[in-house]
Structure formats: C-alpha cells, structure tokens
Scaffold this motif. Structure first.
Motif, PDB file in Angstrom:
ATOM      1  N   GLY A   1      -3.136   5.456  17.273  1.00 38.79           N
ATOM      2  CA  GLY A   1      -3.085   6.809  16.744  1.00 38.79           C
ATOM      3  C   GLY A   1      -4.382   7.167  16.035  1.00 38.79           C
ATOM      4  O   GLY A   1      -4.401   7.251  14.807  1.00 38.79           O
ATOM      5  N   GLY A   2      -5.465   7.330  16.785  1.00 43.66           N
ATOM      6  CA  GLY A   2      -6.750   7.672  16.180  1.00 43.66           C
ATOM      7  C   GLY A   2      -7.247   6.577  15.266  1.00 43.66           C
ATOM      8  O   GLY A   2      -7.320   5.416  15.659  1.00 43.66           O
ATOM      9  N   ASP A   3      -7.549   6.937  14.001  1.00 45.90           N
ATOM     10  CA  ASP A   3      -8.053   5.931  13.053  1.00 45.90           C
ATOM     11  C   ASP A   3      -6.926   5.172  12.364  1.00 45.90           C
ATOM     12  O   ASP A   3      -7.150   4.385  11.460  1.00 45.90           O
TER      13      ASP A   3
ATOM     14  N   SER B   1      -6.808  -1.262   6.982  1.00 43.98           N
ATOM     15  CA  SER B   1      -5.919  -1.735   5.925  1.00 43.98           C
ATOM     16  C   SER B   1      -5.707  -3.246   5.999  1.00 43.98           C
ATOM     17  O   SER B   1      -5.375  -3.791   7.052  1.00 43.98           O
ATOM     18  N   GLN B   2      -5.904  -3.899   4.856  1.00 40.89           N
ATOM     19  CA  GLN B   2      -5.637  -5.337   4.782  1.00 40.89           C
ATOM     20  C   GLN B   2      -4.146  -5.587   4.999  1.00 40.89           C
ATOM     21  O   GLN B   2      -3.755  -6.580   5.613  1.00 40.89           O
ATOM     22  N   LEU B   3      -3.309  -4.683   4.527  1.00 39.26           N
ATOM     23  CA  LEU B   3      -1.864  -4.823   4.716  1.00 39.26           C
ATOM     24  C   LEU B   3      -1.519  -4.861   6.198  1.00 39.26           C
ATOM     25  O   LEU B   3      -0.652  -5.633   6.619  1.00 39.26           O
ATOM     26  N   LEU B   4      -2.203  -4.059   7.012  1.00 37.56           N
ATOM     27  CA  LEU B   4      -1.928  -4.022   8.446  1.00 37.56           C
ATOM     28  C   LEU B   4      -2.155  -5.393   9.082  1.00 37.56           C
ATOM     29  O   LEU B   4      -1.350  -5.846   9.893  1.00 37.56           O
ATOM     30  N   GLU B   5      -3.222  -6.064   8.702  1.00 33.81           N
ATOM     31  CA  GLU B   5      -3.501  -7.401   9.232  1.00 33.81           C
ATOM     32  C   GLU B   5      -2.368  -8.370   8.890  1.00 33.81           C
ATOM     33  O   GLU B   5      -1.915  -9.132   9.742  1.00 33.81           O
TER      34      GLU B   5
ATOM     35  N   ASP C   1      -3.775   2.853   8.100  1.00 33.95           N
ATOM     36  CA  ASP C   1      -5.195   2.867   8.425  1.00 33.95           C
ATOM     37  C   ASP C   1      -5.560   1.560   9.121  1.00 33.95           C
ATOM     38  O   ASP C   1      -5.145   0.482   8.686  1.00 33.95           O
ATOM     39  N   ARG C   2      -6.340   1.652  10.196  1.00 33.07           N
ATOM     40  CA  ARG C   2      -6.739   0.463  10.948  1.00 33.07           C
ATOM     41  C   ARG C   2      -7.483  -0.554  10.078  1.00 33.07           C
ATOM     42  O   ARG C   2      -7.474  -1.741  10.365  1.00 33.07           O
TER      43      ARG C   2
ATOM     44  N   THR D   1       0.839  -1.196   0.000  1.00 34.08           N
ATOM     45  CA  THR D   1       0.000   0.000   0.000  1.00 34.08           C
ATOM     46  C   THR D   1       0.874   1.246   0.000  1.00 34.08           C
ATOM     47  O   THR D   1       1.977   1.234   0.546  1.00 34.08           O
ATOM     48  N   THR D   2       0.367   2.298  -0.625  1.00 32.92           N
ATOM     49  CA  THR D   2       1.081   3.575  -0.680  1.00 32.92           C
ATOM     50  C   THR D   2       0.824   4.362   0.589  1.00 32.92           C
ATOM     51  O   THR D   2      -0.314   4.429   1.064  1.00 32.92           O
ATOM     52  N   VAL D   3       1.872   4.966   1.121  1.00 33.70           N
ATOM     53  CA  VAL D   3       1.750   5.842   2.290  1.00 33.70           C
ATOM     54  C   VAL D   3       2.561   7.114   2.058  1.00 33.70           C
ATOM     55  O   VAL D   3       3.540   7.121   1.313  1.00 33.70           O
ATOM     56  N   SER D   4       2.103   8.172   2.705  1.00 37.20           N
ATOM     57  CA  SER D   4       2.902   9.395   2.743  1.00 37.20           C
ATOM     58  C   SER D   4       3.177   9.768   4.195  1.00 37.20           C
ATOM     59  O   SER D   4       3.718  10.831   4.465  1.00 37.20           O
TER      60      SER D   4
END
Length: 168
Positions: free
Chosen positions: A129-131, A61-65, A58-59, A38-41
């Motif tokens: 961190g929030g969402d 995010s499939q990548l986070l899992e 992002d909570r 995933t792209t992040v800035s």
C-alpha cells in the motif's frame, strides 16, 4: 505527473484526510521476549465472518519487522483519557517505549491497562500500500469496555466522539 503537481496533490490529500475522524490504537507485539508498540489511526474492522481487522503500518516501522517475525499483534483501542499514551507510542523508537509504561501480558501480547478494547490477532496477510503495508489480521479474541468513550484523531488533534441529540 510533475513534481510540483505531485507535491500539490500530496498537500491537498493530506489536508483532506485531516478532516476524516479516525480511531486511535496502539498496535503491540513481542520479539525476542521484548514488547514493541506504535500508535496508529489507520485501522478498521474488515470482516465479521471470519472476524478480521486491517492495520496500516509504515514500511520503515521497527514494529513491522517484529510483527512479521512474530506473526501476531494486539490492537489496544484507546479511550478518550489516553491521549498521552497515544502521543508516547507515536514517537520513533522500538522497545524503549515500554520503559516507563505499565502493561501486562495478554496471551503473549503486550496489553495496555484501561484501554477501551483489545484485539488479539494473528497475521493473515500483508498487502502492499504505497509507503505502508496493510496488515490483515484474523481476530483470535476480543474484549471491550462498552461504556468507554473512544480516543479519536481529527484535524491533527486528539478528541472523542460525542453523541448528537436526536432531532425532534
């Protein structure tokens, strides 16, 4: 805080953050043998001793899992010629993002060719961190192309850094 005030603050915050120039990277990992990205800035260096980075994901995010399960991730720091790559990996979805993308394995992590830099990281901690969740990563290895111009994100557009001429 009332909803109207909260909406107004979120709008003002979003507009203010749009004027902050940020680097662009594709965060990658592997799960069950498949590549995810995933792209992040929202990433930056955190510490030199030991070498560490921070990445905000992002909570939802499939990548986070997948990253939680794997415990490792790669930071593909994009160069100025890679705006199309950034846009490709910014779309929603999981492994399908790699269907038409050339990549190779770098110590177990998906690495994109031609990137300005690559960091192989091990998850050190996840911070609320929030969402989003802030992923703190211990850098295991680092590689860069020193003469590459970076891809940046500013005012909701991709661009790059241009050195200012020194004042005489």
């Amino acid at each position: 805080m009332t909803s109207r005030v909260a909406d107004s603050l979120q709008t003002a915050f979003r507009e203010t953050m749009a004027v902050v120039c940020t680097p662009v990277a594709v965060i990658t990992t592997r799960g069950q043998g498949l590549p995810y990205g995933t792209t992040v800035s929202a990433f930056t260096s955190l510490s030199m001793d030991p070498p560490m980075v921070m990445v905000s994901l992002d909570r939802r995010s499939q990548l986070l899992e997948v990253l939680r399960a794997s415990g490792t991730f790669g930071v593909n720091v994009l160069g100025s010629a890679q705006a199309a790559v950034a846009a490709h990996f910014a779309r929603k979805g999981g492994t399908g993002k790699f269907a038409d993308v050339v990549w190779y394995d770098d110590s177990g992590l998906p690495r994109l060719p031609g990137v300005a830099g690559f960091l192989n990281c091990r998850v050190a901690d996840l911070v609320e961190g929030g969402d989003h969740l802030i992923v703190l990563g211990d850098v295991v290895s680092a590689d860069s192309t020193t003469h590459s111009t970076p891809l940046t994100y500013h005012n909701r557009e991709f661009g790059t850094h241009v050195r200012l001429e020194e004042a005489s």
